[in-house]
Design an enzyme around this catalytic site. Structure first.
Site, PDB file in Angstrom:
ATOM      1  CG  ASP A 246     -21.461  88.516 -10.128  1.00 57.94           C
ATOM      2  OD1 ASP A 246     -21.293  89.549 -10.791  1.00 57.94           O
ATOM      3  OD2 ASP A 246     -20.626  87.598 -10.076  1.00 57.94           O
TER       4      ASP A 246
ATOM      5  CG  HIS B 156     -21.244  83.406  -9.239  1.00 55.14           C
ATOM      6  ND1 HIS B 156     -20.607  82.792 -10.314  1.00 55.14           N
ATOM      7  CD2 HIS B 156     -20.776  84.690  -9.240  1.00 55.14           C
ATOM      8  CE1 HIS B 156     -19.835  83.646 -10.949  1.00 55.14           C
ATOM      9  NE2 HIS B 156     -19.927  84.811 -10.319  1.00 55.14           N
TER      10      HIS B 156
ATOM     11  CG  HIS C  70     -17.489  88.564  -7.188  1.00 52.41           C
ATOM     12  ND1 HIS C  70     -16.868  87.368  -6.916  1.00 52.41           N
ATOM     13  CD2 HIS C  70     -18.138  88.369  -8.375  1.00 52.41           C
ATOM     14  CE1 HIS C  70     -17.142  86.501  -7.879  1.00 52.41           C
ATOM     15  NE2 HIS C  70     -17.893  87.090  -8.770  1.00 52.41           N
TER      16      HIS C  70
ATOM     17  CG  HIS D 104     -17.576  82.702 -17.871  1.00 56.91           C
ATOM     18  ND1 HIS D 104     -18.867  82.523 -17.525  1.00 56.91           N
ATOM     19  CD2 HIS D 104     -17.021  83.427 -16.880  1.00 56.91           C
ATOM     20  CE1 HIS D 104     -19.087  83.123 -16.386  1.00 56.91           C
ATOM     21  NE2 HIS D 104     -17.994  83.678 -15.973  1.00 56.91           N
TER      22      HIS D 104
ATOM     23  CG  HIS E 183     -22.773  92.113 -14.100  1.00 59.37           C
ATOM     24  ND1 HIS E 183     -21.728  92.489 -14.905  1.00 59.37           N
ATOM     25  CD2 HIS E 183     -22.312  91.071 -13.353  1.00 59.37           C
ATOM     26  CE1 HIS E 183     -20.685  91.710 -14.667  1.00 59.37           C
ATOM     27  NE2 HIS E 183     -21.007  90.842 -13.729  1.00 59.37           N
TER      28      HIS E 183
ATOM     29  CE1 TYR F 266     -24.896  88.066 -14.427  1.00 58.13           C
ATOM     30  CE2 TYR F 266     -25.964  87.443 -12.378  1.00 58.13           C
ATOM     31  CZ  TYR F 266     -24.852  87.890 -13.063  1.00 58.13           C
ATOM     32  OH  TYR F 266     -23.685  88.135 -12.391  1.00 58.13           O
TER      33      TYR F 266
ATOM     34  CD  GLU G  65     -16.354  85.645 -12.525  1.00 57.94           C
ATOM     35  OE1 GLU G  65     -17.371  85.645 -11.811  1.00 57.94           O
ATOM     36  OE2 GLU G  65     -16.248  84.943 -13.559  1.00 57.94           O
TER      37      GLU G  65
ATOM     38  CG  ASP H 206     -16.957  90.095 -13.994  1.00 59.02           C
ATOM     39  OD1 ASP H 206     -16.329  89.502 -13.098  1.00 59.02           O
ATOM     40  OD2 ASP H 206     -18.171  89.918 -14.187  1.00 59.02           O
TER      41      ASP H 206
HETATM   42 FE1  FEO Z   1     -18.876  86.702 -10.811  1.00 61.36          FE
HETATM   43 FE2  FEO Z   1     -19.695  89.506 -12.499  1.00 61.36          FE
HETATM   44  O1  FEO Z   1     -18.553  88.230 -11.820  1.00 61.36           O
END
Ligand code: FEO
Length: 398
Positions: free
Chosen positions: A167, A148, A82, A28, A226, A193, A84, A86
Site C-alpha cells: 500500500d 499500514h 500484505h 471501508h 494501488h 490516500y 489485506e 484487496d
Molecule cells: Fe491495506 Fe490495499 O490494502
C-alpha cells in the site's frame, strides 16, 4: 478467443498483472470516486514469482493477464507483501491452480494469512533484510510494519531497482495508464490516500522513510499495490510522504458543520468570515454535501478545525458524530480550533464536540453557542471565535 486482459511490461523482467476496479466507490468508509486498481506483479526470473494478488472477484482478470506472459502453473514463488483482502483475496484460488513451490510473507503476514483463510498452507516467514534468490534475480525484504498493517512488507528487486511497496505510496485511482508520467493528475488522489489510510501511522512512516534512506536502496521505480507505478516521480512521492507525515500546520482552516434549521449554518458562516478577514484560507464543508474522507483530505494541509453541531435528543447531530469519530481515528496532530452550535433547550452537543476536539488534541478557543436562532450578538461571537482561532493559528505557524 484470446484472453482479453493483457499484462503491462514494467521492466524486461517485471510485468503488471493486476486488476482495474472501475466501480469501487467506497473503501471501508473512504469515498473512492475514481475507483482503484489492485496491482500484482510477475517477476519472470528462472523461478517465476508473483508479488501479491488481487481482490477475490478479480482473480480471473489477474489470471488472464498472467496468461498473456506465461502459463500461470509455471509460477514457482508467491510473495504476499500484505494480507489485506484487496491483495490476498484471490490467493486461495491462485494457490489451488498454480501450486507454487513456496509462498513467502513476513512473520506477521504468516499469522495474518492463517487468520484470514484458516488453512494449513505452509507459508514461509521471511525476516527483515532477508534476501531470496529467484534465479538470475534477487528480492530483498524490508518489514514495513504498521504501514499500514502489522504484516506489511516491502520487497525490493535488486538490479532492476523496483520497490514493491504494497500500500506504500499508493492511491485509489482506476485508470487506463499504469505509470505516473501517464497520470499527471495523481496529486489529489495520492494526498487523499495518505490522509485517509496512513495518517495515523505518520511517526512509523517517518521511521520507515529514514530506514529506506539509510539502507542505501535507491529505487528506480516504486511499484505500489494501488494506482500508478512511480517511474518518473519516485523521489517526489517519497518526499511528499515525509511532508504529510510531519503534519506541520498551514494557514488554512476547515469549518465542518451540520444544521437542522439553519442556525448552526449561520454560526459557521460567521466564524468563516472571522477567519477569512484575519487572512486564513478557509473552507466551509457542510456535512450534507461533504464526505468524511474529503474533510480528512482537506485537513492534511490545514492548521485549524472548527466543528459545529446542533443538539438533537441531547446528542451531537449524527453526521457530526460520524466525522468526529472518523477524524479522531486518523489522529491528525498540530491543530487549533473551536466547537460551536445551536440548541433548543439544553445544548449538550456543543460540550460534546468540545470534548471530542480536546480528546483529539486540538487546541481550542472558547466555544460559541446560541439558543434557537442566532441574533446579532451570537453572530458577532461566532465571527470573534473565527478571529481567535486565526490568532491562535498564526501563533502556531511562527
Ligand atoms: Fe491495506 Fe490495499 O490494502
Amino acid at each position: 478467443m484470446k484472453d482479453p486482459f493483457q499484462a503491462v511490461k514494467v521492466t524486461d523482467k517485471v510485468y503488471w498483472v493486476g486488476a482495474i476496479d472501475w466501480d469501487l466507490r467506497d473503501f471501508h468508509g473512504y469515498a473512492t470516486r475514481r475507483g482503484t486498481t489492485y496491482n500484482a506483479y510477475l517477476v519472470m526470473a528462472d523461478q517465476p514469482t508473483l508479488i501479491d494478488t488481487v481482490k477475490a472477484p478479480f482473480a480471473d482478470e489477474m489470471l488472464s493477464r498472467i496468461s498473456s506472459v506465461c502459463d500461470p502453473k509455471s509460477i514457482r514463488y508467491i510473495v504476499s507483501n500484505h494480507s489485506e483482502m484487496d491483495h490476498s483475496g484471490a490467493l486461495p484460488r491462485i494457490l489451488d491452480l498454480v501450486k507454487p513451490k513456496k509462498v513467502f510473507a513476513s512473520a506477521m503476514g504468516v499469522k495474518a494469512l492463517k487468520a484470514h483463510f484458516h488453512w494449513d498452507m505452509p507459508v514461509t516467514a521471511v525476516k527483515d533484510g532477508e534476501k531470496l534468490e529467484l534465479g538470475g534475480e534477487r528480492l530483498a525484504f524490508t518489514e514495513s510494519r504498521m504501514v499500514h498493517w502489522p504484516d506489511s512488507m516491502f520487497s525490493y528487486l535488486e538490479g532492476a531497482g523496483v520497490l514493491f511497496s504494497n500500500d506504500g505510496f499508493g492511491m485509489h485511482l482506476a485508470s487506463s495508464s499504469r505509470f505516473d508520467d501517464e497520470t499527471p493528475d495523481w496529486y489529489d488522489e495520492a494526498a487523499k490516500y495518505y490522509a485517509n489510510i496512513l495518517l495515523p501511522f505518520s511517526d512509523i512512516v517517518l521511521a520507515l522513510l529514514d530506514k529506506i534512506a539509510k539502507s542505501g536502496l535507491s529505487p528506480k521505480m516504486i511499484a505500489p499495490d494501488h494506482g500508478p507505478i512511480w517511474r518518473k516521480d519516485a523521489t517526489k512521492i517519497i518526499s511528499l510522504w515525509g511532508e504529510w507525515a510531519r503534519q506541520k500546520p498551514r494557514n488554512k482552516a476547515i469549518v465542518v458543520f451540520d444544521t437542522m434549521w439553519g442556525s448552526t449554518d449561520k454560526l459557521a458562516r460567521a466564524a468563516a468570515e472571522g477567519l477569512i478577514t484575519a487572512g486564513v484560507k478557509t473552507m466551509v464543508m457542510p456535512l450534507r454535501g461533504s464526505h468524511r474522507s474529503d474533510i480528512a483530505t482537506e485537513l492534511l494541509d490545514a492548521g485549524a478545525l472548527l466543528v459545529g453541531s446542533p443538539t438533537i435528543n441531547k446528542q451531537i447531530f449524527p453526521t457530526v458524530a460520524d466525522v468526529l469519530s472518523y477524524l479522531k481515528g486518523l489522529r491528525r496532530k498540530n491543530l487549533v480550533g473551536a466547537a460551536f452550535g445551536s440548541y433548543g433547550w439544553a445544548g449538550e452537543s456543543i460540550k460534546q464536540v468540545q470534548d471530542a476536539l480536546t480528546e483529539m488534541g486540538v487546541a481550542t478557543v472558547e466555544t460559541v453557542k446560541c439558543q434557537y436562532v442566532p441574533d446579532a450578538a451570537a453572530l458577532e461571537a461566532a465571527y470573534g471565535m473565527g478571529q481567535k482561532v486565526a490568532a491562535k493559528l498564526k501563533e502556531a505557524l511562527r
